[in-house]
Design a protein around this motif. Structure first.
Motif, PDB file in Angstrom:
ATOM      1  N   VAL A 199      -3.052   2.885   6.022  1.00 19.12           N
ATOM      2  CA  VAL A 199      -2.851   3.274   4.621  1.00 19.12           C
ATOM      3  C   VAL A 199      -3.643   2.345   3.707  1.00 19.12           C
ATOM      4  O   VAL A 199      -3.545   1.113   3.808  1.00 19.12           O
ATOM      5  CB  VAL A 199      -1.357   3.233   4.247  1.00 19.12           C
ATOM      6  N   PHE A 200      -4.438   2.942   2.815  1.00 21.44           N
ATOM      7  CA  PHE A 200      -5.219   2.189   1.831  1.00 21.44           C
ATOM      8  C   PHE A 200      -4.724   2.538   0.428  1.00 21.44           C
ATOM      9  O   PHE A 200      -4.614   3.719   0.076  1.00 21.44           O
ATOM     10  CB  PHE A 200      -6.706   2.543   1.932  1.00 21.44           C
ATOM     11  N   ASP A 201      -4.442   1.503  -0.361  1.00 21.00           N
ATOM     12  CA  ASP A 201      -4.100   1.691  -1.769  1.00 21.00           C
ATOM     13  C   ASP A 201      -5.385   2.031  -2.514  1.00 21.00           C
ATOM     14  O   ASP A 201      -6.338   1.247  -2.521  1.00 21.00           O
ATOM     15  CB  ASP A 201      -3.483   0.410  -2.321  1.00 21.00           C
ATOM     16  N   VAL A 202      -5.440   3.212  -3.142  1.00 15.17           N
ATOM     17  CA  VAL A 202      -6.668   3.652  -3.787  1.00 15.17           C
ATOM     18  C   VAL A 202      -7.099   2.716  -4.905  1.00 15.17           C
ATOM     19  O   VAL A 202      -8.294   2.643  -5.248  1.00 15.17           O
ATOM     20  CB  VAL A 202      -6.503   5.099  -4.329  1.00 15.17           C
ATOM     21  N   HIS A 219      -3.988   6.338  -0.360  1.00 17.17           N
ATOM     22  CA  HIS A 219      -2.665   6.569  -0.930  1.00 17.17           C
ATOM     23  C   HIS A 219      -2.601   6.209  -2.414  1.00 17.17           C
ATOM     24  O   HIS A 219      -3.476   5.529  -2.944  1.00 17.17           O
ATOM     25  CB  HIS A 219      -1.647   5.745  -0.144  1.00 17.17           C
ATOM     26  N   LYS A 220      -1.531   6.679  -3.062  1.00 19.09           N
ATOM     27  CA  LYS A 220      -1.262   6.478  -4.486  1.00 19.09           C
ATOM     28  C   LYS A 220      -2.306   7.180  -5.361  1.00 19.09           C
ATOM     29  O   LYS A 220      -2.687   6.680  -6.430  1.00 19.09           O
ATOM     30  CB  LYS A 220      -1.185   4.986  -4.835  1.00 19.09           C
ATOM     31  N   MET A 221      -2.746   8.362  -4.917  1.00 20.40           N
ATOM     32  CA  MET A 221      -3.743   9.109  -5.676  1.00 20.40           C
ATOM     33  C   MET A 221      -3.222   9.551  -7.037  1.00 20.40           C
ATOM     34  O   MET A 221      -4.012   9.906  -7.919  1.00 20.40           O
ATOM     35  CB  MET A 221      -4.201  10.325  -4.863  1.00 20.40           C
ATOM     36  N   SER A 246       0.814  -1.220   0.000  1.00 16.04           N
ATOM     37  CA  SER A 246       0.000   0.000   0.000  1.00 16.04           C
ATOM     38  C   SER A 246       0.847   1.269   0.000  1.00 16.04           C
ATOM     39  O   SER A 246       0.344   2.350  -0.283  1.00 16.04           O
ATOM     40  CB  SER A 246      -0.954   0.011   1.204  1.00 16.04           C
ATOM     41  N   GLY A 247       2.147   1.157   0.353  1.00 17.86           N
ATOM     42  CA  GLY A 247       3.041   2.304   0.278  1.00 17.86           C
ATOM     43  C   GLY A 247       3.502   2.848   1.610  1.00 17.86           C
ATOM     44  O   GLY A 247       4.047   3.954   1.691  1.00 17.86           O
TER      45      GLY A 247
END
Length: 310
Positions: free
Chosen positions: A86-89, A122-124, A13-14
Motif C-alpha cells: 500500500v502506497f499513500d498517494v 491509496h487515499k485517492m 498508509s492505510g
C-alpha cells in the motif's frame, strides 16, 4: 485450505483501515480510532467457509521494515500467496517508500516467486479532480520500480467503491477454479432470463464471480451500457445496510427491488455466498427468481466445495 496474504506499506498508509472495512464490517467513519500496527498482526479470516486467509498486517515503521528485510526475512516472505503493498498517494517520502518496496520484492522473489503482487495507490480521495493523471504517474513509477515482475496497480480509497474493486480482484486470485463458477453462473442466468448474475462472498460481500451474457461478437453490449462500477458499489451499499441492520439488532437476510426498468433479487445462494439476479424483463416475477435461486443452491454448494477441494 490456507493462503498467506502479506499486507505491507509505510506506517500511516492505510493498511489497517482497509482491513477493518473489508473483514470487520466497520464503516470508514470509525477507522480514525485505529492505532498503528506494532510489528506483525496476524489474523485468520474465514473466506468462503473452508478457505482461510492468513492475513499478515505488517507495521510500516522503519525499525519494523528493517527487521522484516533482515532477521525476519525468511519468516515474512515464505509461502506467500499474495503480497499487497500500500502506497499513500500523498506521501512525501516516495523515494524511501520505493526503496523499501524494491527490497520487499527481492525478498518475495527469493522465498515466494509465484506470489501475486498487488500495489494499491491509496487515499485517492485526497487528490483533487481530475485524479487520473496523478494515478497514472504513480502507476508508471511503481511499474518501473517492479522491473520485469508482473504487478497489478490499483487506485483505492476507503470512502468509495474502489476499495471493494481492488480486494475483489485480490481474493479472486486465491479462489481455485473461479472461472468454473462464472461458467455455471452463465447457465443460471440463461435459465432465469437474467441480464446479469453476481455471486458475493457472504461475510465481506466481495465479488467472487459474475455471469457474462456475451453476444455473437463476443461482447456484452447490455452490460457495457450499465453502470461500470455496479459490482463494487453494490458491495459497498450492502455492507453499509448490513451495518445498519446490526445497529438496529436486526439480521440481514435478503433484498428485493422492483423498479420501472429492472428487477433485482439478492438472496442466499449457499451457506457462504449471496447471489444477485438482475432482470430487465417486466414479465418475470420476483417469486420465479427466488424459486430458481432455491433450485440452484445444491448445485452451487457442490461447485464451491469442488473449487476449494473440500
Amino acid at each position: 485450505m490456507k493462503k498467506k496474504v502479506l499486507l505491507m506499506g509505510a506506517s500511516g498508509s492505510g493498511k489497517t483501515s482497509m482491513r477493518s472495512l473489508i473483514f470487520s464490517n466497520n464503516p470508514a467513519s470509525l477507522t480514525a480510532r485505529l492505532g498503528a500496527t506494532i510489528d506483525v498482526e496476524q489474523n485468520h479470516v474465514r473466506f468462503l467457509g473452508d478457505l482461510i486467509l492468513n492475513l499478515w498486517d505488517c507495521g510500516g515503521q522503519d525499525a519494523f521494515m528493517d527487521s522484516y528485510l533482515t532477521t525476519q526475512r525468511g519468516t515474512i516472505f515464505k509461502q506467500v500467496g499474495v503480497m499487497i503493498y500500500v502506497f499513500d498517494v500523498e506521501s512525501r517520502e516516495i523515494l524511501k517508500d520505493l526503496e523499501y518496496y524494491r527490497d520487499c520484492m527481492t525478498g518475495l522473489q527469493q522465498y515466494s516467486p509465484d506470489a501475486a503482487v498487488f500495489l494499491l495507490i491509496h487515499k485517492m480521495d485526497l487528490v483533487r479532480e481530475p485524479r487520473q493523471p496523478t494515478f497514472l504517474k504513480r502507476k508508471q513509477e511503481l511499474e518501473e520500480a517492479s522491473g520485469d515482475i508482473s504487478v497489478s496497480v490499483l487506485a483505492t480509497s476507503i470512502y468509495d467503491e474502489s476499495l471493494y474493486k481492488a480486494w475483489s480482484n485480490i481474493v479472486h486470485t486465491l479462489i481455485p477454479n473461479a472461472n468454473v463458477l462464472s461458467r455455471h453462473l452463465n447457465v443460471f442466468a440463461n435459465a432465469c432470463s437474467a441480464t446479469e448474475v453476481i455471486l458475493f462472498e457472504r461475510t465481506t460481500f466481495l465479488v467472487i464471480a459474475t455471469s457474462s451474457q456475451a453476444n455473437s461478437d463476443g461482447h456484452d453490449h447490455e452490460a457495457e451500457a450499465m453502470y461500470t462500477k455496479r459490482y463494487e458499489r453494490t458491495s459497498e451499499l450492502i455492507k453499509y445496510f448490513k451495518h445498519s441492520c446490526t445497529r438496529a439488532r436486526e439480521e440481514f437476510r435478503s433484498l428485493e427491488m422492483e423498479l420501472y426498468d429492472f428487477t433485482a433479487v439478492l438472496d442466499e445462494m449457499t451457506r457462504n455466498t449471496y447471489v444477485m439476479v438482475v432482470v430487465h424483463d417486466p414479465g418475470i416475477e420476483i417469486a420465479a427468481l427466488k424459486m430458481n435461486i432455491k433450485l440452484a443452491r445444491r448445485k452451487f454448494e457442490e461447485l464451491q466445495n469442488d473449487s476449494l477441494g473440500t
